[in-house]
Structures are given as structure tokens and as C-alpha cells.
Scaffold this active site. Sequence first.
Site, PDB file in Angstrom:
ATOM      1  N   TYR A 125     125.255  15.181 -25.621  1.00 58.32           N
ATOM      2  CA  TYR A 125     124.583  13.905 -25.354  1.00 58.32           C
ATOM      3  C   TYR A 125     125.130  12.830 -26.293  1.00 58.32           C
ATOM      4  O   TYR A 125     125.549  13.131 -27.410  1.00 58.32           O
ATOM      5  CB  TYR A 125     123.050  14.009 -25.460  1.00 58.32           C
ATOM      6  N   ASP A 205     107.399  22.614 -36.370  1.00 55.83           N
ATOM      7  CA  ASP A 205     108.051  23.917 -36.523  1.00 55.83           C
ATOM      8  C   ASP A 205     107.268  24.848 -37.453  1.00 55.83           C
ATOM      9  O   ASP A 205     107.423  26.068 -37.368  1.00 55.83           O
ATOM     10  CB  ASP A 205     109.468  23.736 -37.085  1.00 55.83           C
TER      11      ASP A 205
HETATM   12  C1  LIG Z   1     120.874  21.177 -33.974  1.00 55.11           C
HETATM   13  C2  LIG Z   1     119.472  20.995 -33.524  1.00 55.11           C
HETATM   14  C3  LIG Z   1     119.251  20.235 -32.399  1.00 55.11           C
HETATM   15  C4  LIG Z   1     117.945  20.020 -31.973  1.00 55.11           C
HETATM   16  N1  LIG Z   1     117.771  19.241 -30.883  1.00 55.11           N
HETATM   17  C5  LIG Z   1     116.522  18.973 -30.462  1.00 55.11           C
HETATM   18  C6  LIG Z   1     116.315  18.113 -29.338  1.00 55.11           C
HETATM   19  O1  LIG Z   1     117.263  17.626 -28.710  1.00 55.11           O
HETATM   20  N2  LIG Z   1     115.058  17.846 -28.959  1.00 55.11           N
HETATM   21  C7  LIG Z   1     113.997  18.378 -29.628  1.00 55.11           C
HETATM   22  O2  LIG Z   1     112.861  18.095 -29.251  1.00 55.11           O
HETATM   23  N3  LIG Z   1     114.157  19.200 -30.702  1.00 55.11           N
HETATM   24  C8  LIG Z   1     115.387  19.505 -31.140  1.00 55.11           C
HETATM   25  N4  LIG Z   1     115.575  20.334 -32.228  1.00 55.11           N
HETATM   26  C9  LIG Z   1     114.409  20.920 -32.924  1.00 55.11           C
HETATM   27  C10 LIG Z   1     113.825  19.937 -33.924  1.00 55.11           C
HETATM   28  O3  LIG Z   1     114.800  19.501 -34.840  1.00 55.11           O
HETATM   29  C11 LIG Z   1     112.650  20.569 -34.678  1.00 55.11           C
HETATM   30  O4  LIG Z   1     111.750  21.149 -33.752  1.00 55.11           O
HETATM   31  C12 LIG Z   1     111.929  19.492 -35.481  1.00 55.11           C
HETATM   32  O5  LIG Z   1     112.793  18.972 -36.462  1.00 55.11           O
HETATM   33  C13 LIG Z   1     110.668  20.029 -36.130  1.00 55.11           C
HETATM   34  O6  LIG Z   1     110.147  19.021 -36.965  1.00 55.11           O
HETATM   35  P1  LIG Z   1     109.297  19.400 -38.242  1.00 55.11           P
HETATM   36  O7  LIG Z   1     108.976  18.116 -38.934  1.00 55.11           O
HETATM   37  O8  LIG Z   1     108.175  20.293 -37.833  1.00 55.11           O
HETATM   38  O9  LIG Z   1     110.241  20.292 -39.156  1.00 55.11           O
HETATM   39  P2  LIG Z   1     111.586  19.886 -39.918  1.00 55.11           P
HETATM   40  O10 LIG Z   1     112.314  18.820 -39.175  1.00 55.11           O
HETATM   41  O11 LIG Z   1     112.254  21.167 -40.218  1.00 55.11           O
HETATM   42  O12 LIG Z   1     111.076  19.195 -41.252  1.00 55.11           O
HETATM   43  C14 LIG Z   1     110.466  19.963 -42.262  1.00 55.11           C
HETATM   44  C15 LIG Z   1     110.537  19.162 -43.523  1.00 55.11           C
HETATM   45  O13 LIG Z   1     109.770  19.825 -44.523  1.00 55.11           O
HETATM   46  C16 LIG Z   1     110.518  19.845 -45.724  1.00 55.11           C
HETATM   47  N5  LIG Z   1     110.090  21.036 -46.466  1.00 55.11           N
HETATM   48  C17 LIG Z   1     110.420  22.326 -46.223  1.00 55.11           C
HETATM   49  N6  LIG Z   1     109.833  23.134 -47.107  1.00 55.11           N
HETATM   50  C18 LIG Z   1     109.113  22.329 -47.932  1.00 55.11           C
HETATM   51  C19 LIG Z   1     108.280  22.585 -49.053  1.00 55.11           C
HETATM   52  N7  LIG Z   1     108.066  23.820 -49.511  1.00 55.11           N
HETATM   53  N8  LIG Z   1     107.687  21.527 -49.642  1.00 55.11           N
HETATM   54  C20 LIG Z   1     107.879  20.255 -49.195  1.00 55.11           C
HETATM   55  N9  LIG Z   1     108.668  19.965 -48.143  1.00 55.11           N
HETATM   56  C21 LIG Z   1     109.273  20.993 -47.522  1.00 55.11           C
HETATM   57  C22 LIG Z   1     111.982  19.894 -45.293  1.00 55.11           C
HETATM   58  O14 LIG Z   1     112.805  19.398 -46.315  1.00 55.11           O
HETATM   59  C23 LIG Z   1     111.955  18.979 -44.077  1.00 55.11           C
HETATM   60  O15 LIG Z   1     112.130  17.642 -44.439  1.00 55.11           O
HETATM   61  C24 LIG Z   1     116.856  20.585 -32.664  1.00 55.11           C
HETATM   62  C25 LIG Z   1     117.093  21.364 -33.800  1.00 55.11           C
HETATM   63  C26 LIG Z   1     118.388  21.571 -34.221  1.00 55.11           C
HETATM   64  C27 LIG Z   1     118.656  22.406 -35.437  1.00 55.11           C
END
Ligand SMILES: Cc1cc2nc3c(=O)[nH]c(=O)nc-3n(C[C@H](O)[C@H](O)[C@H](O)COP(=O)(O)OP(=O)(O)OC[C@H]3O[C@@H](n4cnc5c(N)ncnc54)[C@H](O)[C@@H]3O)c2cc1C
Length: 309
Positions: A125, A205
Site C-alpha cells: 500500500y 494488542d
Molecule cells: C508491520 C506491521 C504492519 C501492521 N499493519 C497493520 C495495518 O495495516 N492495520 C492494522 O489495523 N494493524 C496493523 N498492524 C498491527 C498494529 O500495529 C497493532 O495492532 C497496533 O500497533 C496495536 O497498538 P497498541 O497501542 O495496542 O500496541 P503497540 O503499538 O505495540 O504499542 C505499545 C506501546 O507500549 C509501549 N510499552 C511496551 N511495554 C511497556 C512497558 N512495560 N511500559 C511502558 N510502555 C510499554 C511500547 O513501547 C509501545 O509504544 C501491523 C503491525 C505490524 C507489525
Amino acid sequence: MEIAALSGSVFSGRQQAELQRVLYENVIRLKSDAVHFGVRSIGAETVNGRARLLLDGGGAVEGDVVVGCDGAHSRVRQSLFGPAPARYTGANAWRGLAPMSKLKPQHRQPLASTWIGPTAHVTTYPVQRNGEQFVSFSAQVDSPDWQTESWSERGELSDALKDFDGWHQDILDLFIESENLFRWGLFVRDPLDTWSKDRVTLVGDACHSMTPYLGMGVNMTIEDAYVLARCLEASPDDIEAALKRYDAARVERTNKTKASSLAMLGIFHSPELEKIDTARQYIQKEWSPDAVRERYEWLITYDATTVEI
Ligand SMILES: Cc1cc2nc3c(=O)[nH]c(=O)nc-3n(C[C@H](O)[C@H](O)[C@H](O)COP(=O)(O)OP(=O)(O)OC[C@H]3O[C@@H](n4cnc5c(N)ncnc54)[C@H](O)[C@@H]3O)c2cc1C
């Protein structure tokens, strides 16, 4: 309402950096000291009716509620529900970013595309960085070899070209022209049937990491955050009731999405794609507009702003 901490961010990845900036600036506008960088949490708990986020190195931050959005390896989840072992799915993922200017014209259209094959598939994309256009791609390949779950592990071009030996040159060009290549293993965890305990809950996540085959990880995370905010607004004086309402509104939908996403592996990768005749029939059956609508419509017609809470 006082929220003890949002441990982490709702987005990750270079293509999401712009959205992350917009969110950050708006949070700071509402509360200038709301964000603390470089602080790691090791878990959360509820003590004497107050939520506490436990910090690495000692100490804690207290508030009305703790929302753990610390990603797939969530320490907050672990502190609420114990370890959640990850199982390898049998597939590795490659990710890269190739400047459009170095690719053939067919890569320069404003379209997301998926290329499918017997044991691998590639989704591409267009994205933009500082006004420059790129093609972002992720490529999943069946592999008995176990890779780390980290998304930031570098991969070698020669390994990528081996994995995609025999694929169309347009796909090989993406790997060859990519600025960097990352490679990681795709893992799954058992679904949780509840995300909240007392005054602590989870988002994104941390509670439903999923395979990327439906591209729904970020969408589910944003939906969680929106519905959670609605639940907290609806009963600000009873946090535990608000979190129960949040679980009731979200757990089933995200678990269904997680299971459907994993099931896509058997649709993207099919032995029927090995030969042109069976491939044609397979595409007509699995990729007809009706088949695609059935797989995606329930996902994209959901409205987090109006869903019953
Ligand atoms: C290559 C790739 C492509 C993707 N493409 C898509 C897409 O096209 N569409 C889509 O919907 N999803 C996509 N995803 C999935 C998406 O990136 C995740 O589902 C999303 O980022 C989840 O968001 P989150 O905030 O829950 O977790 P994360 O983005 O993992 O953020 C977690 C945060 O918590 C922080 N953290 C971790 N542990 C600690 C701790 N102990 N203390 C304090 N902070 C901490 C980390 O540093 C991070 O900043 C993709 C993932 C990847 C890897």
C-alpha cells in the site's frame, strides 16, 4: 476523572507516526503534563479502591483507573492474568518500505493490493513521508523456522529473495529497493475472556494481539479506546461497572476478529494456487466480490461511536 497512566501509545510503525503526532498534540493540549517518556511499567493493581501503575525501578502512580496499552508483551496483562504463552503460527513476516520513484509505474497507483501464492502472500500500500511517496509492504511466508516475535529485527535481502524465489519481478523489486528489511515470526496467544480486574483494564494488542491478515490490529485498538472512553463517561462514579460494560461491549468482537484473521492464512496461502487451472477456480470461489464482502462487511460496518454499551 484521573487516569493513572496510559502505558504506551495506541499506534506504532512509521506509517502511523503522523496519526500518533495528532493524538499526542491533542492530549498535551488538554493536559500539558500527561505524557512521560522513558518510564516503564511492570504491572498494575487495585489497592484500597485506587488503581496503581507499578513502575520499573520502584514506585507507583495512582489514579481512578489504569489502562494498560503496552502491546503484545503487556506487563499489565501479565500482572492481571498471569503469563500468556505465545505459539508460533508457522509463518514469518517481512516488512519493508520502497521509494516509489525507484519502482515501475504499476506500483505508483493509489491502491492497496494483495498478491497470493501457495505458501506466501504480499500486501502493498502507498504511504507518504515528508512529501515523498513510498510503497509499504508486508510479506508473509510459511516457514518451519522460528523467528523472534520482535517487529524490529533486521532481515537480509538474500534471505527474502530465497523466500520469494520464483515470484513476479514486481514483488522482488520491492525487496531489492526497500530502505530496510525487517523480519519477524508471527505468534498467537489464546484469547482472553475478560480484560478488566477491579480498576485496571487493557486496550489493543495488550489484550488481543492478532495476526496481520485482516489488517485490523490498529482498528481494533482505536475501537477499544473509543468504546472504553464512552463507558467511563457513562458511569464516572462507578469505574468497576464501567469496565464490566467495556468488556461486555468489546471482548467478543475482538476475539472473533482475532480468530477470523488467523483463518485468513488458509485463504491467502493455498496449494490450489500452484497451477493456473485450479488457481483460477480458487480465486473465483474465495475472492469473488460476494466472498470478500462476507469476510469483511461485519468488520467495517461496526460503529464504535454508536454501538450499544
Ligand atoms: C508491520 C506491521 C504492519 C501492521 N499493519 C497493520 C495495518 O495495516 N492495520 C492494522 O489495523 N494493524 C496493523 N498492524 C498491527 C498494529 O500495529 C497493532 O495492532 C497496533 O500497533 C496495536 O497498538 P497498541 O497501542 O495496542 O500496541 P503497540 O503499538 O505495540 O504499542 C505499545 C506501546 O507500549 C509501549 N510499552 C511496551 N511495554 C511497556 C512497558 N512495560 N511500559 C511502558 N510502555 C510499554 C511500547 O513501547 C509501545 O509504544 C501491523 C503491525 C505490524 C507489525
